[in-house]
Design an enzyme around this catalytic site. Structure first.
Site: not given
Ligand code: SAM
Length: 210
Positions: A153, A43, A189-191, A121, A117, A68
């Site tokens: 989403d 993941e 997932t949390e989100y 932009k 994420d 992460e």
């Molecule tokens: C918007 S959160 C979603 C978290 C989780 N997957 C959820 O659905 O609840 C995105 C997560 O991805 C991590 N993340 C983003 N780019 C990453 C990368 N290149 N390597 C590791 N983690 C990354 C961020 O730190 C963040 O915790």
């Protein structure tokens, strides 16, 4: 989203240290033994860990590697791990970009991208976890018939990602603009809980390496 550092962070990590590999420890046996397994799932961007913990409990024959880059998110995740041992779960605190080289000789069955994420932009687009360069990395580390499963989403990210897929070698299995969340091989997932609570449709695709 950048998480604020909490006073309990170090303790949470120390209490469940066996579930964590730091960037400097990737060459060590603990990490190498974990990925040297029969079935491996990643993941990428595991956030506060709900998905990886739940999937590892549901599928004890698959090793779940949760990647992460924010140590604070990992601290939240480690706090959620129950006291009974979960042997098939490991968090790695690293930017995913630096991991592909390390795992290139260990074929991966499934890669999950959950609510990555959006980097809206134009100049930031290349940081997206579904950007063509990343899709190429995933393709290389997946085993034959291995799959990439993406949930979001975000309409713009989803539609742009479908465009990126067209440039890739992946074969599309499912494209769903309003996924009901009921697949067995999945967890909330949390989100996702947050967006489902707001009645925002969850978009999902599954693609496969053939
Ligand atoms: C918007 S959160 C979603 C978290 C989780 N997957 C959820 O659905 O609840 C995105 C997560 O991805 C991590 N993340 C983003 N780019 C990453 C990368 N290149 N390597 C590791 N983690 C990354 C961020 O730190 C963040 O915790």
């Amino acid at each position: 989203m950048r998480l604020k550092r909490k006073h309990w962070c170090e303790n949470a990590i120390e209490n469940k240290r066996e579930y964590l590999v730091k960037a400097t420890e990737i060459s060590q046996n603990k990490f190498q033994d974990f990925i040297n397994c029969k079935h491996l799932a990643l993941e990428i961007g595991s956030g506060k860990g709900d998905f990886a913990i739940s999937m590892a409990k549901k599928y004890p024959d698959i090793n779940f590697l949760a990647i992460e880059m924010q140590s604070m998110a990992i601290a939240y995740a480690l706090r959620k791990i129950p006291d009974e041992k979960i042997d098939n779960l490991l968090f790695v605190n690293v930017d995913a970009h630096y991991l592909f080289e390390q795992i290139k000789n260990h074929k991966v069955d499934t890669i999950f991208l959950n609510f990555s994420d959006p980097w809206p932009k134009k100049r930031q687009n290349k940081r997206r976890l579904t950007y063509p360069t990343m899709l190429n990395e995933y393709y290389n580390i997946l085993s034959l018939n291995g799959q990439l499963i993406f949930k979001t989403d975000n309409d713009v990210l989803f539609n742009d990602s479908l465009e990126y897929l067209k440039e890739s070698k992946f074969k599309v299995v499912i494209i769903d603009y309003d996924y009901d969340g009921k697949d067995e091989f999945d967890s909330l997932t949390e989100y996702e809980s947050r967006f489902r609570g707001l009645n925002i449709p969850i978009k999902r695709f599954i693609v496969k390496k053939e």
